[in-house]
Design an enzyme around this catalytic site. Sequence first.
Site, PDB file in Angstrom:
ATOM      1  N   MET A  27      -6.034  35.555  22.820  1.00 51.37           N
ATOM      2  CA  MET A  27      -5.497  34.750  21.680  1.00 51.37           C
ATOM      3  C   MET A  27      -4.321  35.309  21.217  1.00 51.37           C
ATOM      4  O   MET A  27      -3.592  34.756  20.107  1.00 51.37           O
ATOM      5  CB  MET A  27      -6.480  34.742  20.445  1.00 51.37           C
ATOM      6  CG  MET A  27      -7.725  33.948  20.968  1.00 51.37           C
ATOM      7  SD  MET A  27      -8.692  33.344  19.514  1.00 51.37           S
ATOM      8  CE  MET A  27      -9.130  34.557  18.719  1.00 51.37           C
ATOM      9  N   HIS A  34      -5.052  45.000  25.784  1.00 48.96           N
ATOM     10  CA  HIS A  34      -4.927  43.663  26.530  1.00 48.96           C
ATOM     11  C   HIS A  34      -3.987  44.370  27.595  1.00 48.96           C
ATOM     12  O   HIS A  34      -4.205  43.875  28.604  1.00 48.96           O
ATOM     13  CB  HIS A  34      -3.983  42.640  25.723  1.00 48.96           C
ATOM     14  CG  HIS A  34      -4.658  42.228  24.581  1.00 48.96           C
ATOM     15  ND1 HIS A  34      -4.278  42.173  23.231  1.00 48.96           N
ATOM     16  CD2 HIS A  34      -5.733  41.223  24.532  1.00 48.96           C
ATOM     17  CE1 HIS A  34      -5.219  41.705  22.530  1.00 48.96           C
ATOM     18  NE2 HIS A  34      -5.984  40.871  23.277  1.00 48.96           N
ATOM     19  N   VAL A 177     -10.486  50.168  24.752  1.00 45.08           N
ATOM     20  CA  VAL A 177      -9.414  51.206  24.381  1.00 45.08           C
ATOM     21  C   VAL A 177      -9.527  51.328  23.003  1.00 45.08           C
ATOM     22  O   VAL A 177      -9.438  50.705  22.167  1.00 45.08           O
ATOM     23  CB  VAL A 177      -8.082  50.655  24.945  1.00 45.08           C
ATOM     24  CG1 VAL A 177      -6.978  51.571  24.666  1.00 45.08           C
ATOM     25  CG2 VAL A 177      -8.212  50.111  26.480  1.00 45.08           C
TER      26      VAL A 177
END
EC number: 6.3.2.1
Length: 333
Positions: A27, A34, A177
């Site tokens: 998004m 990411h 992460v």
Amino acid sequence: MTTTLLRTADELHARVRHGRRAVVMTMGALHEGHATLIRTAREIAGAEGEVVVTVFVNPLQFGRGEDLDRYPRTLDADLKIAEAAGADVVFAPSADEVYPGGEPQVRISAGPMGERLEGAFRPGHFDGMLTVVGKLLHLTRPDVALYGQKDAQQLALIRRMARDLNFGVEIVGVPTVREDDGLALSSRNRYLAADERRTALALSQALFAGRDRHAAQEALRARAREVPATRARAEALSAIGESRAAADAHAVAKATPAGTSGPAAVRCAARLVLEEAARLQPPLVLDYLGLVDPSDFTEIPDDFTGEAVLAVAARVGTTRLIDNIPLTFGAAS
């Protein structure tokens, strides 16, 4: 390598494909989590394949009173992060491109699994998520799609949808992460003030306390199995209530009720950390703490063996955060 920005499915379909196409759905508001997904996608696709990153803030995933309007939209920065991580394409469609007739009348239902944990606090969220994921899978036509394990329930539902509806795509989960202090990376972390961020650390600390409690129990059981069935073995087994996997888990272990073991001890250790965080300023407001079977997200019983997920969701100020870790419960001796 230059990343190409595409706005329509026709533009994406016009590209000549060589090798595998790997898709990372986001998004936007990209961060290192990411980037890790994109780098993993690059490894899977290989030099001859193609990595597509989707950027679409899906209105169907936001309920009444949630943060759709203030959700960060940072496409220029997202392009730079995607390019540095190895993406070939950023596909950033408009709402009209994804939902050309307005909000869809027919949606994908998440079923009973979608009503548990996150679904109980965000009714309809998973139906909206699966609907847009299904549409984006059709629009991007990937061979493999990658999702972060931080959203464990989402990942489980996407896997179930792909299997049940024969999407013909490989679904890959990528480990969470974290920041150096343990906080799971999230686009919503940017909402946190400094004092709120300190409180938010309780989410990961609670999970780690549960994990350490579990590790201590497993280590003591392994030790006990190596000792003859004598007083020494009995003493080893009874030591579970006072042992610890790490020095910073000792207080949690001491506070756990005597005789508590297995999943109950894991839940107790995690909950103690969260209860302490509820007394901080600003306080942590717990939505749920669950120790669940990842196949259906039901709570596991005390005699459970196999893979499990310890999951938590809470609010700090106006920001809602989620986190989880996997645990494995072995066969009882």
